[in-house]
Write a protein that holds these residues in place. Structure first.
Motif, PDB file in Angstrom:
ATOM      1  N   LYS A   1       9.194   8.813   1.668  1.00 12.77           N
ATOM      2  CA  LYS A   1       9.328  10.037   0.873  1.00 12.77           C
ATOM      3  C   LYS A   1      10.019   9.779  -0.478  1.00 12.77           C
ATOM      4  CE  LYS A   1      12.212  12.614   2.990  1.00 12.77           C
ATOM      5  NZ  LYS A   1      13.527  13.044   2.558  1.00 12.77           N
TER       6      LYS A   1
ATOM      7  N   GLN B   1      21.146   5.958  -0.968  1.00 14.29           N
ATOM      8  CA  GLN B   1      19.828   5.324  -0.731  1.00 14.29           C
ATOM      9  C   GLN B   1      18.814   5.721  -1.791  1.00 14.29           C
ATOM     10  OE1 GLN B   1      17.962   5.818   3.128  1.00 14.29           O
ATOM     11  NE2 GLN B   1      19.903   5.441   4.140  1.00 14.29           N
TER      12      GLN B   1
ATOM     13  N   GLN C   1       0.846  -1.202   0.000  1.00 15.64           N
ATOM     14  CA  GLN C   1       0.000   0.000   0.000  1.00 15.64           C
ATOM     15  C   GLN C   1       0.870   1.237   0.000  1.00 15.64           C
ATOM     16  OE1 GLN C   1      -2.352  -0.148   3.512  1.00 15.64           O
ATOM     17  NE2 GLN C   1      -4.142  -0.796   2.382  1.00 15.64           N
TER      18      GLN C   1
HETATM   19  P1  AMP Z   1      12.148   6.640   2.851  1.00 17.32           P
HETATM   20  O1  AMP Z   1      11.380   7.573   3.730  1.00 17.32           O
HETATM   21  O2  AMP Z   1      12.009   6.965   1.427  1.00 17.32           O
HETATM   22  O3  AMP Z   1      13.578   6.496   3.287  1.00 17.32           O
HETATM   23  O4  AMP Z   1      11.489   5.189   3.023  1.00 17.32           O
HETATM   24  C1  AMP Z   1      11.466   4.523   4.250  1.00 17.32           C
HETATM   25  C2  AMP Z   1      11.395   3.018   4.111  1.00 17.32           C
HETATM   26  O5  AMP Z   1      10.079   2.638   3.761  1.00 17.32           O
HETATM   27  C3  AMP Z   1      12.283   2.433   3.056  1.00 17.32           C
HETATM   28  O6  AMP Z   1      12.893   1.298   3.633  1.00 17.32           O
HETATM   29  C4  AMP Z   1      11.376   2.042   1.928  1.00 17.32           C
HETATM   30  O7  AMP Z   1      11.870   0.914   1.250  1.00 17.32           O
HETATM   31  C5  AMP Z   1      10.094   1.717   2.672  1.00 17.32           C
HETATM   32  N1  AMP Z   1       8.864   1.998   1.908  1.00 17.32           N
HETATM   33  C6  AMP Z   1       8.596   3.076   1.147  1.00 17.32           C
HETATM   34  N2  AMP Z   1       7.357   3.023   0.649  1.00 17.32           N
HETATM   35  C7  AMP Z   1       6.804   1.884   1.114  1.00 17.32           C
HETATM   36  C8  AMP Z   1       5.523   1.259   0.965  1.00 17.32           C
HETATM   37  N3  AMP Z   1       4.567   1.809   0.239  1.00 17.32           N
HETATM   38  N4  AMP Z   1       5.316   0.081   1.585  1.00 17.32           N
HETATM   39  C9  AMP Z   1       6.299  -0.480   2.345  1.00 17.32           C
HETATM   40  N5  AMP Z   1       7.508   0.053   2.539  1.00 17.32           N
HETATM   41  C10 AMP Z   1       7.776   1.223   1.938  1.00 17.32           C
END
Ligand code: AMP
Length: 412
Positions: free
Chosen positions: A51, A90, A23
């Motif tokens: 994000k 990342q 989701q």
């Molecule tokens: P970020 O804030 O972009 O660093 O993302 C945080 C973490 O959430 C990362 O490990 C992503 O792989 C994971 N993530 C991002 N979007 C989703 C999603 N829709 N469902 C599950 N995990 C997610």
């Protein structure tokens, strides 16, 4: 709501399924439709909220669907600027993952390493570039990078950019961007200074705010142990035994560190394994499966390898090394204490990491209680000389080098 409801195209949906995303997160639900319409965006959100996917998925989709450019030319169409190499790496890895079924090429550049591999990647032609500000300006000055064709510009963690003194670099970069572009600006905080900077970059942006993950930090019981680098492994064994820990995820900053910790735990009679980028996908999956089904009690992981690990009823997270990016801490401890479950996060802090601890406490807005009663206390005046000299002779830099090599491998 599903990603399909947001109008995401099949090749990206397939990539998201491969990542195990079911989701969209709140920031993704809010940002994706606006960005797909081509709006500028001012996002008040921290790392850890999803994000990266919120901004990169709609950019990838728009680039993929745009028929108006010659794909063979590979000029930079999307520029993402991030304050630290860790974040830049990342982001680039996320873009590689989400865009794996699209014909788009991405790379990442950052300072502190030789530029050869980066300039070689740039010369081959790149559609999406993630960069830290210093190296970006440097390579622009040397003529390796032109921003003339940029249509999407993202400034991530703008508040960190300001804290780190990058404001002039950012302004120089922004001056080189074409006027007609879609701009995205993210910051965890919105001070007047940040708003002023954003107004010079964005047109008439849509604004979204996502509550910080403080809630996670509030839910998890946290403790910190002051301990020398040398004593950390002994302390870990002691705590795992004393607390009769069922399942613990231990974070190590480096791959070598992760291997050493897992070995030591094995010797001490724990069923432990390390997962990191040097392990094959198969080996990582196997360890993860065993951890999930409970046959493996302790999993030692680097931050990158631990992304996406989602284990119900994970009782302990141990920060064997404190992260230098404070959001990473919130991210790590959020692995435990999911939903209503309350978890425990233990952090080991040596003398060199005390500054990281300060940053973390500032971010989460709380003091983490210090456990003084343990067999290996460090009053901050001793640091193990043997370990230090080993680090200087190369071990400490290993992660940096291997990450860089990974990068090269991925790009070639
Ligand atoms: P970020 O804030 O972009 O660093 O993302 C945080 C973490 O959430 C990362 O490990 C992503 O792989 C994971 N993530 C991002 N979007 C989703 C999603 N829709 N469902 C599950 N995990 C997610």
């Amino acid at each position: 709501m599903t990603f399909q409801d947001l109008g995401i195209i099949d090749p990206i949906l397939k990539a998201l399924r491969a990542q195990g995303y079911e989701q969209p997160t709140p920031i993704q639900q809010q940002a994706i439709p606006k960005l797909l319409k081509g709006k500028d965006l001012l996002g008040c959100a921290q790392t850890g909220t999803g994000k990266t996917a919120a901004f990169s998925i709609p950019i990838l989709q728009q680039m993929h669907l745009d028929q108006d450019w010659d794909r063979r030319r590979r000029e930079i169409k999307c520029l993402i600027v991030a304050p630290t190499r860790e974040l830049a790496i990342q982001i680039d890895e996320s873009i590689s993952a989400y865009g794996q079924f699209l014909d788009l090429r991405n790379t990442v550049i950052f300072g502190g390493v030789k530029q050869g591999a980066q300039t070689r990647a740039l010369k081959k032609g790149i559609d999406i570039l993630t960069a830290t500000p210093g190296r970006l300006l440097d390579l622009m000055g040397q003529g390796y990078i032109s921003l003339k064709h940029v249509q999407f510009a993202v400034l991530d963690e703008a508040d960190h950019m300001l804290d780190m003194g990058f404001i002039h670099d950012i302004k120089k970069v922004v001056k080189q961007l074409p006027a007609k572009r879609q701009s995205l600006f993210f910051s965890a905080t919105m001070s007047p200074e940040i708003l002023k900077l954003s107004s010079g970059i964005l047109g008439h942006p849509e604004r979204i705010t996502i509550k910080p993950e403080q809630a996670t930090a509030d839910r998890v019981e946290q403790n910190v142990y002051f301990v020398t680098k040398n004593d950390k492994r002994k302390l870990l064994v002691h705590l795992l035994k004393e607390n009769e820990v069922d399942s613990a995820l231990v974070f190590s900053r480096t791959k070598h560190g992760a291997n050493r910790i897992a070995k030591q735990l094995d010797k001490a009679g724990f069923n432990a394994a390390a997962i990191h980028g040097n392990k094959s996908q198969g080996a990582r999956q196997k360890s993860l499966q065993q951890f999930k089904d409970g046959s493996l009690k302790v999993l030692v992981a680097t931050d990158i390898a631990a992304r996406g690990i989602d284990v119900d009823e994970l009782s302990y997270v141990v920060n064997f090394d404190l992260p230098n990016v404070p959001e990473t801490y919130v991210h790590r401890i959020g692995r435990t204490g999911r939903a209503d479950a309350s978890g425990i996060a233990l952090s080991f802090c040596d003398t060199e990491e005390r500054a990281y601890l300060k940053d973390i406490q500032k971010l989460i807005g709380q003091q983490i209680p210090v456990v003084k009663e343990h067999p290996f206390p460090d009053d901050g005046t001793t640091e193990a000389p043997r370990e230090q000299s080993r680090q200087r002779s190369g071990n400490g830099g290993n992660n940096r080098n291997s990450r860089n090599n990974n990068n090269r491998r991925r790009r070639s």
